[in-house]
Design a protein around this motif. Structure first.
Motif, PDB file in Angstrom:
ATOM      1  N   THR A 172       1.149  -8.254   7.451  1.00 37.22           N
ATOM      2  CA  THR A 172       1.575  -7.446   8.601  1.00 37.22           C
ATOM      3  C   THR A 172       0.623  -6.264   8.755  1.00 37.22           C
ATOM      4  N   ASN A 173       0.655  -5.647   9.926  1.00 38.06           N
ATOM      5  CA  ASN A 173      -0.116  -4.409  10.092  1.00 38.06           C
ATOM      6  C   ASN A 173       0.584  -3.316   9.284  1.00 38.06           C
ATOM      7  N   ASP A 174      -0.128  -2.242   9.050  1.00 39.65           N
ATOM      8  CA  ASP A 174       0.450  -1.226   8.188  1.00 39.65           C
ATOM      9  C   ASP A 174       0.277   0.157   8.793  1.00 39.65           C
ATOM     10  N   GLU A 226       0.843  -1.190   0.000  1.00 36.40           N
ATOM     11  CA  GLU A 226       0.000   0.000   0.000  1.00 36.40           C
ATOM     12  C   GLU A 226       0.881   1.244   0.000  1.00 36.40           C
ATOM     13  N   MET A 281      10.644  -3.769   4.476  1.00 36.36           N
ATOM     14  CA  MET A 281      10.698  -4.999   5.265  1.00 36.36           C
ATOM     15  C   MET A 281       9.799  -6.070   4.641  1.00 36.36           C
ATOM     16  N   ARG A 282       8.620  -5.658   4.188  1.00 33.47           N
ATOM     17  CA  ARG A 282       7.682  -6.627   3.621  1.00 33.47           C
ATOM     18  C   ARG A 282       8.183  -7.147   2.276  1.00 33.47           C
ATOM     19  N   ARG A 297       8.734   0.035   6.592  1.00 29.99           N
ATOM     20  CA  ARG A 297       7.835  -1.114   6.718  1.00 29.99           C
ATOM     21  C   ARG A 297       7.614  -1.800   5.374  1.00 29.99           C
ATOM     22  N   ASP A 338       4.492  -3.874  16.036  1.00 24.57           N
ATOM     23  CA  ASP A 338       4.153  -4.651  14.844  1.00 24.57           C
ATOM     24  C   ASP A 338       3.231  -5.824  15.128  1.00 24.57           C
ATOM     25  N   SER A 339       2.436  -6.171  14.127  1.00 26.48           N
ATOM     26  CA  SER A 339       1.701  -7.434  14.142  1.00 26.48           C
ATOM     27  C   SER A 339       2.084  -8.170  12.873  1.00 26.48           C
ATOM     28  N   LYS A 340       2.451  -9.424  13.016  1.00 26.36           N
ATOM     29  CA  LYS A 340       2.788 -10.223  11.831  1.00 26.36           C
ATOM     30  C   LYS A 340       2.062 -11.551  11.921  1.00 26.36           C
TER      31      LYS A 340
END
Lengths: 324, 257
Positions: free
Chosen positions: B123-125, A301, A314-315, A311, B107-109
């Protein structure tokens, strides 16, 4: 020269035939050295914080560059376009509506083409002649796409850039053609790229400015840009109306899915990055693609223009690592 | 041979030491204190004073975590967090097919593991509403500690705010309405579940291995069991799972040489 702003790919043949030039407002926005200032123009005017960055950017571009006429895709693209056009109308911009029919109805699309031609004051003879001219250029871009996935000589970013530019051919089709010819000649001398992971990119063009470069830095490459490829109208058909009926972007998710399935197989993709804008209705469609596509998908996104955030990096790292 | 795994988290730095294939020591440090008192930055690299941390000299050091991207640990390999957690969980619970839920400081994964391999993750964003930081904030508002907060899951108060910060004012509103501390605490724990539930549905969840600092929240474990009907496994060292994964990575490299 009369310049017609466009907010997405619309039949540019009609604009060129009228002796005018299409101007893709998205491209002006994202290639600006400081694209965020266009977003700020929209937010200062009262655009909500939680709204797509592309829409705000387009508004800023239209206002700051004093674009007088804009074609609005009133169906088949973002529904925020309606309010975008209304607020630009308030600023004195002439709005030309164009609707891609949801059900891909040929007669309805024909009616839209005729209305657009009437507005621009052109007939089928000139439009068809321009279609031939543009097809000659598009065929070269198809070749560039082939050089991306088959002979592996073109980077993901180059593939993205040339294909996405087919919405308005940078306002100068002749110069575009010659530059592209030169580029292809140079590309064919290159050694094939050898990455470990082959990715597909689906969704609207990313608002991140370094996505393709980052992916290549970590040993993967995008060898399929779904929507950008659609902007090149990769079909040989006889009539303009058929060309814009086969074009998948403005219709439903299932039309896109069919195209995706074929290309995933043909290009031997290891995984897909599904990119959507923050706050976009297309995020909902992710659930359809996750259910129907059988290669791993990373949903990414983006909000405002700029470099990838920590982030997202990382993804992407984890996704490429997973596919290796 | 000694291997050291370091997980540079947003709230805590976790260290695990592995000898051969066994974890022999773990330690956690407050992130800010860790950087301030036990590390120096020279030439764009971070040097850790291991002696001041009471950590033995190790043959190989591997790091992961949020800090991985901004600071390069001198003399250490860095691996992606998701990979570290996957390796850590496979090592800790010995399963080949499961879903890993990691709830950390911010974080949440959720990672799907099939046939011993990582096959999908979400994952959370840009939002910390289902994280340890959120629980800390809410416990602060209720005037209790995290341990107390993590006891309650019955009769939860309905909290609708999806933001870690606005959630506080909503909770204060509920306090004013006269709900008991137990109901309020249960409501807070339930919001964590509600945030991760759609992600779990996307990936699948049986069995579920739960790690990260938030795995210490026993109420949440109860909620997961009750709402999902899944078996929930909490390994011995949930908070050190990422650091253990780093050790496993170091061990595997050593084995392959």
């Amino acid at each position: 020269m009369r310049k017609i702003g466009i907010t997405t790919t619309v039949p540019s043949e009609i604009i060129f035939a009228a002796g005018a030039v299409p101007l893709d407002l998205n491209n002006i926005f994202i290639t600006d050295p400081s694209p965020n200032h266009y977003v700020e123009i929209a937010e200062l005017a009262g655009y909500p914080r939680n709204l797509c960055g592309w829409i705000k950017g387009i508004y800023g571009v239209a206002v700051e560059n004093k674009i007088h006429e804009i074609v609005a895709a009133t169906q088949g693209d973002c529904s925020n376009t309606h309010a975008l056009m209304e607020t630009l109308h308030l600023k004195g911009v002439q709005i030309i509506p164009f609707a891609f029919p949801y059900d891909r109805d040929r007669d309805m699309l024909m009616l839209q083409l005729n209305k657009f031609m009437n507005y621009m004051g052109v007939g089928w003879l000139e439009v068809d002649a321009w279609r031939e001219k543009l097809q000659r250029i598009r065929r070269l871009v198809w070749e560039l796409d082939r050089l991306t996935w088959e002979s592996n000589q073109v980077t993901g970013f180059e593939n993205h850039l040339w294909q996405v530019s087919c919405s308005d051919f940078n306002g100068d089709p002749e110069a575009f053609y010659h530059e592209l010819k030169g580029f292809l000649k140079e590309v064919k001398m290159r050694k094939p790229l050898k990455e470990q992971v082959r990715l597909g990119f689906m969704g609207v063009p990313p608002i991140f400015t370094d996505l393709y470069q980052y992916i290549e830095k970590i040993g993967a490459r995008v060898v399929f840009n779904e929507i950008q490829r659609q902007f090149t109208m990769p079909f040989e058909v006889r009539e303009l109306v058929d060309q814009y009926l086969l074009y998948t972007y403005p219709y439903h998710a299932f039309a896109r899915l069919e195209d995706l399935q074929i290309e995933i197989k043909k290009r031997q993709l290891d995984g897909i990055i599904h990119y959507t804008q923050s706050f976009c209705f297309r995020q909902i469609e992710d659930l359809i693609y996750r259910e129907k596509i059988n290669v791993p998908i990373l949903t990414l996104e983006g909000d405002r223009p700029g470099l990838l955030d920590a982030r997202s990096r990382m993804r992407i790292d984890a996704f490429v690592e997973m596919l290796r | 041979m000694l291997f050291c795994g370091i997980d540079l988290g947003s709230r805590n730095v976790k260290v695990a030491i592995m000898e051969h294939n066994k974890i022999i020591k773990t330690a956690a440090f407050d992130t800010i204190n860790f950087y301030r008192n036990h590390a120096v930055k020279r030439n764009q690299q971070l040097y850790i004073d291991f002696s001041s941390l009471d950590i033995p000299n190790c043959d190989r050091v591997v790091s992961t975590g949020y800090g991985k991207l901004t600071v390069k640990l001198a003399g250490a390999d860095a691996i992606a967090e998701i990979k570290a957690h996957y390796l850590g969980a496979v090592h800790q619970c010995g399963l080949d097919d499961f879903t890993l839920l990691d709830l950390g400081g911010q974080d949440s994964k959720i990672i799907k593991i099939a046939g011993g391999k990582m096959v999908d993750f979400v994952t959370n964003d840009k939002c910390a509403a289902s994280s340890g930081r959120y629980l800390e904030n809410m416990a602060g508002v209720l005037g209790i500690n995290l341990e107390q907060l993590s006891k309650y899951y019955e009769n939860p108060v309905e909290l609708s705010s999806t933001c870690a910060v606005f959630g506080e004012s909503e909770l204060i509103g509920k306090i004013v309405e006269g709900y008991s501390m137990e109901e309020l605490a249960a409501g807070v724990n339930y919001t964590i579940f509600k945030r991760i539930q759609p992600l779990l549905h996307k990936i699948g969840y049986n069995p579920l291995v739960f790690v990260g600092g938030v795995a210490k929240n026993t109420a949440l474990t109860e909620i997961l069991k009750k709402e999902l009907g899944a078996s929930v496994i909490i390994p011995l060292l949930p908070q050190y799972n990422g650091a253990i994964g780093c050790c496993v990575y170091a061990f595997n490299i050593q084995q392959s040489h």
